[in-house]
Design a protein around this motif. Structure first.
Motif, mmCIF file in Angstrom:
data_model
loop_
_atom_site.group_PDB
_atom_site.id
_atom_site.type_symbol
_atom_site.label_atom_id
_atom_site.label_comp_id
_atom_site.label_asym_id
_atom_site.label_seq_id
_atom_site.Cartn_x
_atom_site.Cartn_y
_atom_site.Cartn_z
ATOM 1 N N LYS A 1 39.631 107.822 34.612
ATOM 2 C CA LYS A 1 39.852 107.568 36.037
ATOM 3 C C LYS A 1 38.994 106.402 36.523
ATOM 4 C CE LYS A 1 40.967 112.379 37.223
ATOM 5 N NZ LYS A 1 40.545 113.558 38.006
ATOM 6 N N LYS A 2 37.754 106.369 36.030
ATOM 7 C CA LYS A 2 36.865 105.282 36.440
ATOM 8 C C LYS A 2 37.403 103.935 35.961
ATOM 9 C CE LYS A 2 32.870 103.737 38.031
ATOM 10 N NZ LYS A 2 31.609 104.086 37.352
ATOM 11 N N LEU A 3 37.907 103.886 34.752
ATOM 12 C CA LEU A 3 38.459 102.637 34.234
ATOM 13 C C LEU A 3 39.702 102.219 35.015
ATOM 14 C CD1 LEU A 3 38.147 103.157 30.364
ATOM 15 C CD2 LEU A 3 36.725 101.717 31.820
ATOM 16 N N ALA A 4 40.582 103.186 35.302
ATOM 17 C CA ALA A 4 41.807 102.853 36.034
ATOM 18 C C ALA A 4 41.491 102.355 37.437
ATOM 19 C CB ALA A 4 42.721 104.073 36.094
ATOM 20 N N SER A 5 40.531 102.993 38.095
ATOM 21 C CA SER A 5 40.170 102.556 39.450
ATOM 22 C C SER A 5 39.428 101.228 39.448
ATOM 23 C CB SER A 5 39.309 103.627 40.133
ATOM 24 O OG SER A 5 38.111 103.834 39.419
ATOM 25 N N SER A 6 38.939 100.806 38.283
ATOM 26 C CA SER A 6 38.223 99.530 38.171
ATOM 27 C C SER A 6 39.116 98.410 37.649
ATOM 28 C CB SER A 6 37.005 99.706 37.240
ATOM 29 O OG SER A 6 36.146 100.714 37.701
ATOM 30 N N SER A 7 40.427 98.580 37.756
ATOM 31 C CA SER A 7 41.420 97.534 37.453
ATOM 32 C C SER A 7 41.496 97.197 35.971
ATOM 33 C CB SER A 7 41.120 96.252 38.256
ATOM 34 O OG SER A 7 41.078 96.526 39.631
ATOM 35 N N PHE A 8 41.234 98.149 35.089
ATOM 36 C CA PHE A 8 41.305 97.853 33.667
ATOM 37 C C PHE A 8 42.749 97.797 33.168
ATOM 38 C CE2 PHE A 8 36.818 98.279 33.449
ATOM 39 C CZ PHE A 8 36.447 97.651 32.278
ATOM 40 N N PHE B 1 50.164 104.732 37.127
ATOM 41 C CA PHE B 1 48.775 105.139 36.922
ATOM 42 C C PHE B 1 47.804 104.200 37.623
ATOM 43 C CE2 PHE B 1 50.617 107.190 33.025
ATOM 44 C CZ PHE B 1 50.351 108.504 33.425
ATOM 45 N N ALA B 2 48.125 102.922 37.656
ATOM 46 C CA ALA B 2 47.251 101.973 38.351
ATOM 47 C C ALA B 2 47.230 102.256 39.849
ATOM 48 C CB ALA B 2 47.704 100.544 38.074
ATOM 49 N N TYR B 3 48.414 102.448 40.446
ATOM 50 C CA TYR B 3 48.483 102.690 41.886
ATOM 51 C C TYR B 3 47.899 104.052 42.253
ATOM 52 C CZ TYR B 3 50.989 98.602 43.592
ATOM 53 O OH TYR B 3 51.316 97.320 43.984
ATOM 54 N N THR B 4 48.006 105.013 41.362
ATOM 55 C CA THR B 4 47.433 106.331 41.649
ATOM 56 C C THR B 4 45.933 106.239 41.880
ATOM 57 O OG1 THR B 4 49.139 107.404 40.311
ATOM 58 C CG2 THR B 4 47.155 108.674 40.749
ATOM 59 N N PHE B 5 45.278 105.312 41.204
ATOM 60 C CA PHE B 5 43.829 105.193 41.329
ATOM 61 C C PHE B 5 43.419 103.911 42.053
ATOM 62 C CE2 PHE B 5 44.577 107.999 37.752
ATOM 63 C CZ PHE B 5 43.744 109.064 38.065
ATOM 64 N N GLY B 6 44.298 103.424 42.899
ATOM 65 C CA GLY B 6 43.925 102.373 43.839
ATOM 66 C C GLY B 6 43.988 100.956 43.356
ATOM 67 N N ASP B 7 44.497 100.715 42.162
ATOM 68 C CA ASP B 7 44.591 99.348 41.650
ATOM 69 C C ASP B 7 45.984 98.792 41.989
ATOM 70 O OD1 ASP B 7 44.205 96.983 40.386
ATOM 71 O OD2 ASP B 7 44.418 97.776 38.344
ATOM 72 N N PHE C 1 47.836 95.921 42.246
ATOM 73 C CA PHE C 1 47.787 94.514 41.877
ATOM 74 C C PHE C 1 49.135 93.812 42.046
ATOM 75 C CE2 PHE C 1 48.401 97.065 38.047
ATOM 76 C CZ PHE C 1 49.517 96.489 37.459
ATOM 77 N N VAL C 2 50.112 94.480 42.631
ATOM 78 C CA VAL C 2 51.406 93.865 42.932
ATOM 79 C C VAL C 2 51.654 94.000 44.427
ATOM 80 C CG1 VAL C 2 53.891 93.926 42.479
ATOM 81 C CG2 VAL C 2 52.290 94.423 40.641
ATOM 82 N N PRO C 3 52.111 92.958 45.117
ATOM 83 C CA PRO C 3 52.421 93.090 46.542
ATOM 84 C C PRO C 3 53.406 94.230 46.796
ATOM 85 C CG PRO C 3 52.450 90.784 45.889
ATOM 86 C CD PRO C 3 52.304 91.581 44.636
ATOM 87 N N ASP C 4 53.148 95.014 47.844
ATOM 88 C CA ASP C 4 53.938 96.217 48.096
ATOM 89 C C ASP C 4 55.415 95.906 48.307
ATOM 90 O OD1 ASP C 4 51.639 97.590 47.842
ATOM 91 O OD2 ASP C 4 51.429 98.173 49.932
ATOM 92 N N ALA C 5 55.694 94.851 49.053
ATOM 93 C CA ALA C 5 57.096 94.530 49.337
ATOM 94 C C ALA C 5 57.850 94.172 48.054
ATOM 95 C CB ALA C 5 57.172 93.381 50.338
ATOM 96 N N GLU C 6 57.220 93.384 47.193
ATOM 97 C CA GLU C 6 57.873 93.003 45.938
ATOM 98 C C GLU C 6 58.054 94.212 45.019
ATOM 99 O OE1 GLU C 6 55.856 89.804 44.055
ATOM 100 O OE2 GLU C 6 55.668 88.603 45.891
ATOM 101 N N LEU C 7 57.050 95.068 44.974
ATOM 102 C CA LEU C 7 57.146 96.247 44.116
ATOM 103 C C LEU C 7 58.222 97.207 44.639
ATOM 104 C CD1 LEU C 7 56.109 97.898 41.743
ATOM 105 C CD2 LEU C 7 54.352 98.844 43.244
ATOM 106 N N PHE C 8 58.293 97.381 45.954
ATOM 107 C CA PHE C 8 59.306 98.270 46.540
ATOM 108 C C PHE C 8 60.712 97.792 46.157
ATOM 109 C CE2 PHE C 8 62.074 99.760 49.927
ATOM 110 C CZ PHE C 8 61.685 101.087 50.077
ATOM 111 N N LEU C 9 60.928 96.488 46.278
ATOM 112 C CA LEU C 9 62.239 95.928 45.952
ATOM 113 C C LEU C 9 62.548 96.080 44.451
ATOM 114 C CD1 LEU C 9 64.725 94.329 46.885
ATOM 115 C CD2 LEU C 9 63.425 92.220 46.464
#
Length: 1202
Positions: A569-576, A676-682, A684-692
C-alpha cells in the motif's frame, strides 16, 4: 627426666607453648642442646623423633627435623629443607595437615619459624630463599586455615611485626605476604579489616615511603582490602580523609610497571563504588568552578593520570587505563565525561585503536561509546579527529575472528554517525568516506546475523548524513547495495534455527530475533534507502541501478510476510506503479533491456496481487486471484507503452474474429494497474481523459460481444465512479453498463466499498431504480457498525460527519432513497437494519430542514409491527429513537390520524411489557408518548389521553419507574445525566402531563398511581445530588398536583400528613389542617429550597423554580391567605431578587426575574419591591428595544408550559 619415644625434645625453659597436648616442639635455636645429626633426613624413620613425624617421600622426610633445621641451620641446608617441604605440601598436603593440625604448638612453631626466616634474610643472594619461604608460608597457612583455629589467630602477629620493624624496608616481606595471603585465603582480608584496623596506618606510611617495591606491595594489599564488602564500608572514611590524595600522587608518579599495575588494580576495586568515584573525580565543585575548563583539569588529576598511562605505549597499561576510564564513566557519563574530554583523553583513545591487542581495542570501544553520550565529545571535534582511526580499526577488526568485537565497533560507529551534529561535517576526506563504505559493505555481507544487524543499523545512520564528499555515482551504487541485505533475511526465512533461536541463552526472551531483524530492515529501507534512491533517480536514471533497485523492492515483499500488504500500500500510494510504467516505456520498448523488463513486470505483478489481497479481504477468491496472476504475467511484459499510448489502446476495438488476445490482455492489465493506483491516490491520468477511455472500453467490449471478467469490470466501474465529476456523462453508456450488470449473477462481484461508487449508482435514476436496493444492501453490509454508531459523538461539524458517512449528503439531495432504506430495515438482516436505522437517526438529527416526516411516518407502523414479532430484536431502540425524532421534527399542532393512534397503541403495549431497567426501549418510548400528548390538537389530545390511561400495563410500569427515583443511587456529578436518570425524567414528565389532561378532560381511569408526598418534597428540599433535569421534572409533577389541590382520580397521595389525626388539633396544627396534606414546616422548607435553587442561575432550573413557587403561593392563597401572604413577604426574597438583578445589564428582562417580580406585586409584598423600584423597571423596559423585550418570552420552555 626421660623423654618419651617418638616425641620431640623439650624446648628450653621458658619456650613451652601454651595450650599443648603434652608433645613438645624442638627449640628454634637447635635440638635442645644436642648436636644436629649429620643427615637428619637421609633415610628411614628419624631415630630421635619416631615414625610419627616421618613423611613417605623419596627420600623420606622427618617433619620435626625439617623444622629444627629451619630454626638453626646453614643457608644451604635451609634451602634444601624448604625445597623438600614445598614438595611435601605440593604432593602430600593431606598427611602434612593431619600431622600439624591436631597440635596447636607445632603449627604456631612452624609458622613462626618460617616467618622469622622471612625477616632474617638480608643478603640479596638469598632472594630465592626469600621467595621460597614466602611461598611455603602461603601454602602452610592456606592448608591449615580451614582446620585449625590457632592459624586464624595468626593475623595478629602481623601488626606486631610491623611495629617491631626497625625500618620501613624491613616491613616489605610482611606487606607482600599479607597481600598474597589475602589473595589466596577467602575471608582473610575481611579479618584484617575488622580485627586489625590499625594495619592501615602502617600501609599509609608504606605508601609514602620512597621505595616503589614497598608501594607496590602496599597497593596490592590495599586492593585486596577494598575488594571485600567490609573493607569498602569500614575504610570509606580512611580513603576520603587520608588515602585518596596519596594514592593519586603515587599513581601519577609511578615508574616501575609493578607499581603501575598494582595501582591500577586498586583503582579498579575503588571504581566499583559510586562514592569512591565521586571522591576520585572531585565532583563536588561550585558552579563557577565547573564552567572553568582549566580549573576542571587541575582539580581532576585522575583523567590526566590515566591519559599519561595511555602514552606509555604499553598495551597492557593502556588497556587497564581505558578500562578504568570506562568504569568511571559508566556511573554517570553526564557528570564525569566532561573532565575526560577537557583533558583531551578521546584523542589518545582514538590513537590506541591502531594497535593489535583485542583487549585494548575492546576497552577503547567501550570507553568511547560512553563518551558519545556527552554533547561536548562532538562539539570539541574529537569525532572528526578520530573517525579515520575508527574506520582503520574496523578494517583491522574484521580480519579477527571476534564477533563481539565486530559488534562493539559497529555500535560505536553507529552512535557517532547518529549523534554527530549536522553543522560539523564528520567526513572531510573522500578517501576515509570510501573506506567507511567498504567497511559497511563488508559487514553487511557478514554471515553472522548479529553482525549484519549492527551493520544495517550503521548503514542507516550513514545514509542519514546530509553531506558526503562523494560523487553521485558512488552514492547510488552504495544506496542500492544495502538493499541486497534483504536477500540474506529471505534466505534465513526457511531456516528453523534462525527463526526460533534468539541471540541469547536458550529459553530466554530476546528482541533480537530474525523476525525483528527483518522488520528493522524493512523500516530502514522504507525510511532511508527508498527515498534516497528515488532522489537520485530524479536526477539521473541508470538502467542498471534501476534494475537492482526494482529487484530489491520485489525481494522486500518476502522479507516480512505479515507486512507485505502494508508495504505494498505504501508503494502504491507513493506512485511506484506510475514510476515502473514510465521505466518500462523508457527503457524496455522494442524488446530492449529484457532483464529490466522482466524485473519491472515481476514487481508490478507481485504488487498488484498483494494489493488485491489487502483490499479484497472479505471477497478474496483463489480462482479470481489465479486468473489475475495469469493475466498479469502474460500481459505485463508486453505493456511497454507510454501513458498516453496506453489510453489510446484502452479505447481501441478489437477486430472481429481476431484470434490474438494480446490487445485484450493489454487493456485488462492497464485497467487493473489504473484501478490499484487510483485506489491509493496515485491519479496520474487526467480524470476527464480516463473517464472517456474507460467508457469507450466498456462500449467496445459490449459491441464486440465480450463481457470482461468480474475483476476487470469492478476496476472499470470504480474508475468511472472516481472520475464521474469530471466526465461529460454516460448518455447511451448507461444502457450498456446496465446490460453488462444484468448478466452478472450478483452485484457483489463488481462492488467496491467506496463512497464514490455508491454515489455513482445513486446518481443516475436508471441505475438506482435497478440496482439501488442491492448497492445499499452491500454498502451497509460492508460498513463498520462501530464507526456508524460513534458518528454522532465523534464529529462536531457537518463536513466531518459527511466525510465519515458519505451517504448523508446523498440522502439530503435525493430523499427518495429514504424509502429504499426503510425497505432495507424490513428485508435485511438484523445487522444491516441496525446500521440503516443509525444512519437515518443521524440524518434526522443533523438535517432539521428536511421535510421527510410524513414520508417516514407512514412506513414506521409496518416496521414496528415486524420488529415487535421478534421480542429480542436489538433494532427496536433505534427505531423508537427514530420515531421520536420524526415526531420532534413535526412543525406546529396537527390532528392524529389512524396511523398515529396505531403507533401510539403499539408503543403503549411495548412499554407495558418492559421493566424499568430497559432504559434503551423505555426512554424513546416515553418521549414519544409525551410528545404525542403535547403536539396535537385538543380533540386528538383527548383521544390520546384515553388510549394511554386505558393501558393498565403502562400505568403499572410508570408506577415502578416513579418508585425507582428513591431506589437508584444518585450520580457522582449533578450535571451528569445517566440513562436511568433520563428515564426517570421522562416518567415524571409523562405522569405530570397525564394528571393535567386527565383532570382537563375528566378521562376515565382504569388504574391509579400512588406517590409518597414526603419523598417528593424531600427530593426538592434536600436535592441529594440529583441531576438538574430530574429535579425540574419532579417540580413539574409537584406543580401538577398543587394545581389540582392534591385531588385526582388518577393519583393517590400518601405520606405522614395524609392520615386524619385522632386528637384535637392544637393552635399550631390548625394551619397544618388548612394546608393538608402539606405541613407548615414542609412549606417553609420547600420555599427555602426553591430560593437556594434559584441562586444557581441555571436557565431551565430557574424557570422551573419560579413556576413552582408561583403554583405553591397560589395553592397557599386558596387554602390560607395569611400563610400565602406571609410566604410571599419573606425578607429573604428581597436579597434573592437583588442577587438575580446583579447578573448583568438589563437582567430584569429575563423571564424568571420578571415572573418573580410579578409574583411579589400580585401578593402586595411592598417590603420586597417598592413602588419606586417597579416604576424604574417599567421605565427601563420602555427604553429597551423590541428584541430585548421578546428575549425572555422566546426562551421559555414549551415542554413545561412556562
Amino acid at each position: 627426666m626421660r623423654e618419651e619415644a617418638g616425641a620431640l625434645p623439650r624446648p628450653p625453659e621458658g619456650r613451652r607453648c601454651r595450650g599443648g597436648s603434652g608433645a613438645e616442639l624442638p627449640s628454634p635455636a637447635g635440638r635442645s642442646r644436642r648436636a644436629a645429626p649429620a643427615a637428619p633426613m637421609a633415610a628411614g624413620p628419624c631415630g630421635d623423633h619416631g615414625p610419627r613425624w616421618a613423611l613417605s617421600l623419596r627420600p623420606p622426610l622427618c617433619l620435626a627435623c625439617a623444622v629444627e633445621t629451619l630454626g638453626d641451620g646453614s643457608l644451604v641446608r635451609k634451602k634444601h629443607v624448604l625445597s623438600r617441604l614445598q614438595d611435601a605440601l605440593a604432593w602430600q598436603a593431606l598427611p602434612v595437615v593431619q600431622l600439624l593440625a591436631p597440635d596447636e604448638r607445632v603449627c604456631m612453631h612452624l609458622i613462626g619459624t618460617l616467618f622469622g626466616m622471612l625477616h632474617s634474610v638480608e643478603d640479596s643472594s638469598a632472594l630465592n630463599l626469600l621467595c621460597t619461604t614466602e611461598k611455603l608460608l602461603v601454602w602452610v597457612h592456606f592448608c591449615l586455615w580451614t582446620v585449625s583455629s590457632s592459624v586464624k589467630c595468626f593475623p595478629s602477629l602481623f601488626p606486631l611485626q610491623l611495629c617491631k620493624a626497625n625500618t620501613m624496608r624491613s616491613s616489605l616481606p610482611t606487606f607482600s605476604l599479607l597481600g598474597k595471603l589475602a589473595d589466596a585465603i577467602p575471608g582473610f582480608a575481611e579479618i584484617l579489616v575488622v580485627k586489625h584496623n590499625n594495619l592501615v596506618d602502617h600501609l599509609l606510611m608504606g605508601l609514602t615511603y620512597p621505595n616503589e617495591s614497598i608501594k607496590a606491595a602496599v597497593c596490592y594489599l590495599y586492593g585486596k582490602l577494598y575488594s571485600s564488602p567490609a573493607g569498602t564500608e569500614r575504610l570509606s572514611g580512611h580513603f576520603e580523609e587520608r588515602l585518596c590524595g596519596v594514592f593519586l600522587n603515587t599513581l601519577g608518579c609511578a615508574q616501575t610497571k609493578e607499581l603501575q599495575v598494582n595501582c591500577l588494580g586498586l583503582l579498579k576495586e575503588l571504581l566499583k563504588s559510586d562514592h569512591f568515584v565521586s571522591i576520585l573525580m572531585n565532583n563536588a565543585k561550585t558552579e563557577e568552578e565547573t564552567e572553568n575548563p582549566d580549573f576542571l583539569e587541575g582539580e581532576n588529576p585522575l583523567p590526566l593520570v590515566l591519559k599519561k598511562l595511555l602514552l606509555t605505549r604499553d598495551e597492557m597499561l593502556q588497556a587497564a587505563s581505558s578500562h578504568c576510564m570506562a568504569a568511571v564513566l559508566v556511573h554517570s557519563p553526564s557528570r564525569y565525561a566532561p573532565a575526560f574530554i577537557h583533558a583531551d583523553v578521546p584523542e589518545f583513545l582514538f590513537e590506541c585503536l591502531l594497535c593489535k591487542s583485542e583487549i585494548l581495542i575492546w576497552s577503547v570501544y567501550c570507553c568511547l561509546l560512553l563518551l558519545t553520550e556527552e554533547r561536548l565529545f562532538f562539539s570539541k571535534c574529537h569525532t572528526v579527529y578520530g573517525i579515520e582511526s575508527l574506520v582503520r580499526s574496523l578494517q583491522g577488526v574484521l580480519l579477527l575472528n571476534n564477533v563481539e568485537l565486530h559488534k562493539q565497533g559497529l555500535l560505536l560507529f553507529t552512535e557517532i554517525l547518529k549523534r554527530q551534529p549536522v553543522e560539523i561535517k564528520l567526513f572531510t576526506n573522500r578517501g576515509v568516506c570510501l573506506e567507511a563504505i567498504d567497511v559497511l559493505m563488508e559487514t553487511v555481507n557478514c554471515p553472522v546475523l548479529e553482525v549484519a544487524v549492527e551493520a544495517v543499523r550503521a548503514v542507516a545512520a550513514f545514509l542519514s548524513i546530509s553531506w558526503l564528499p562523494l560523487q553521485s555515482e558512488e552514492v547510488s551504487s552504495f544506496l542500492c547495495y544495502p538493499l541486497c541485505v534483504y536477500r540474506l533475511a529471505v534466505e534465513f526465512q526457511g531456516d528453523f534455527m534462525a527463526q526460533e533461536n534468539a541471540f541469547t541463552a536458550p529459553n530466554s526472551e530476546s528482541k533480537d530475533t530474525l523476525s525483528n531483524f527483518s522488520e528493522f530492515l524493512l523500516r530502514i529501507c522504507d525510511s532511508l534507502c527508498i527515498p534516497m534512491v528515488m532522489s537520485y533517480l530524479e536526477r539521473a536514471v541508470s538502467p542498471s541501478v534501476t534494475e537492482v533497485f526494482i529487484s530489491a523492492l520485489s525481494t522486500l515483499f518476502t522479507v516480512v510476510p505479515s507486512m507485505k500488504n502494508k508495504f505494498s500500500k505504501k508503494l502504491a500510494s507513493s506512485s511506484f506503479i506510475r514510476l515502473t510504467l514510465e521505466l518500462k516505456a523508457r527503457f524496455c520498448s522494442v524488446q530492449s533491456n529484457p532483464v529490466l523488463n522482466h524485473t519491472c513486470s515481476s514487481f508490478l505483478c507481485s504488487l498488484c496481487l498483494n494489493l488485491y489481497s489487502a483490499t479484497e479481504k472479505t471477497r478474496t477468491s483463489s480462482q479470481e486471484e489465479q486468473e489475475m496472476s495469469e493475466l498479469l504475467q502474460k500481459g505485463l511484459p508486453q505493456l511497454n507503452y507510454t501513458i498516453a499510448e496506453s489510453l489510446l489502446l484502452l479505447s481501441e476495438t478489437p477486430e472481429p474474429f481476431f484470434l490474438d488476445q494480446s490487445l485484450c490482455n493489454h487493456q485488462h492489465c492497464f485497467v487493473l494497474l489504473l484501478y490499484f493506483a487510483y485506489t491509493f491516490g496515485d491519479r496520474f491520468v487526467p480524470d476527464a481523459e480516463l473517464f472517456l477511455a474507460v467508457r469507450n472500453f466498456l462500449l467496445s467490449a459490449q459491441d464486440h460481444g465480450d463481457c470482461p471478467p468480474p475483476h476487470i469490470l469492478r476496476a472499470a466501474l470504480y474508475l468511472l465512479a472516481v472520475c464521474q465529476d469530471k466526465g461529460k456523462g454516460l448518455d447511451r453508456s448507461l444502457s450498456t453498463i446496465r446490460r453488462i450488470l444484468d448478466n452478472l449473477p450478483h452485484l457483489s462481484l463488481v462492488y467496491v466499498h467506496c463512497p464514490l461508487l455508491l454515489k455513482f449508482f445513486l446518481r443516475y435514476p436508471e441505475l438506482m431504480g435497478r440496482f439501488g436496493h442491492q448497492v445499499l444492501q452491500l454498502w451497509f453490509s460492508w460498513e463498520d457498525c462501530k464507526q456508524t454508531e460513534a458518528e454522532e459523538g465523534d464529529f462536531g461539524s457537518s463536513d466531518q460527519l459527511n466525510s465519515a458517512n458519505p451517504l448523508l449528503p446523498i440522502l439530503k439531495s435525493n430523499s427518495s432513497i429514504l424509502l429504499i432504506l426503510l425497505d432495507l430495515v424490513c428485508s435485511s438482516s438484523v445487522e444491516v437494519a441496525w446500521k440503516v436505522l443509525l444512519t437515518l437517526r443521524t440524518f434526522l438529527e443533523r438535517n432539521e430542514d428536511v421535510l421527510v416526516c410524513d414520508l417516514l411516518r407512514s412506513r414506521f407502523l409496518q416496521i414496528l409491527q415486524q420488529l415487535l414479532v421478534e421480542s429480542t430484536n436489538r433494532n427496536l431502540p433505534v427505531l423508537l429513537s427514530l420515531l421520536f425524532l420524526v415526531q420532534l421534527r413535526s412543525k406546529g399542532m396537527r390532528e392524529l390520524d389512524s396511523t398515529d393512534f396505531k403507533l401510539l397503541h403499539q408503543v403503549c403495549n411495548l412499554c407495558g411489557k418492559c421493566r424499568p431497567r430497559d432504559t434503551d426501549l423505555l426512554q424513546p418510548s416515553l418521549n414519544f408518548l409525551y410528545w404525542s400528548l403535547h403536539q396535537t390538537t385538543p380533540c386528538s389530545q383527548q383521544r390520546a389521553v384515553a388510549v394511554l390511561l386505558s393501558n393498565v400495563s403502562l400505568l403499572e410500569l410508570l408506577q415502578k419507574v416513579l418508585e425507582c427515583t428513591w431506589l437508584w443511587s444518585p450520580p457522582s456529578r449533578p450535571d451528569c445525566l445517566s440513562s436511568e436518570d433520563a428515564l426517570l425524567c421522562s416518567g415524571w414528565l409523562l405522569v405530570a402531563s397525564l394528571l393535567l389532561y386527565q383532570h382537563r378532560y375528566n378521562t376515565e381511569v382504569h388504574q391509579t398511581l400512588s406517590v409518597d408526598l414526603t419523598e417528593v418534597l424531600n427530593a426538592v428540599i434536600f436535592r441529594n445530588k440529583k441531576p438538574i433535569l430530574l429535579l425540574v421534572s419532579i417540580m413539574q409533577f409537584l406543580r401538577a398536583v398543587l394545581r389540582q389541590n392534591f385531588s385526582s382520580s388518577l393519583l393517590v397521595v400518601v405520606g405522614q400528613n395524609t392520615a386524619p389525626s385522632a386528637t384535637e388539633p392544637q393552635p399550631s396544627s390548625l394551619q397544618d389542617t388548612a394546608l393538608h396534606p402539606l405541613a407548615m414546616q414542609q412549606v417553609f422548607s420547600l420555599v427555602v429550597s426553591l430560593q437556594n435553587l434559584l441562586v444557581h442561575k441555571y436557565l431551565l432550573l430557574s424557570q422551573a423554580v419560579v413556576a413552582c413557587l408561583e403554583t405553591l403561593v397560589e395553592y397557599l392563597y386558596v387554602k390560607n391567605q395569611d400563610v400565602a401572604l406571609h410566604v410571599a413577604s419573606q425578607p429573604w426574597h428581597r436579597f434573592l431578587l437583588f442577587t438575580l438583578l446583579s447578573g448583568g445589564q438589563k437582567s430584569f428582562l429575563q423571564p424568571e426575574v420578571l415572573r418573580l417580580v410579578t409574583l411579589f406585586v400580585r401578593y402586595q409584598s411592598s417590603n420586597i419591591i417598592s413602588q419606586k423600584e417597579i416604576s424604574q423597571i417599567i421605565q427601563e423596559a420602555a427604553e429597551a428595544n423590541i428584541a430585548e423585550l421578546k428575549m425572555g418570552r422566546e426562551s421559555l420552555g414549551v415542554c413545561f408550559g412556562l
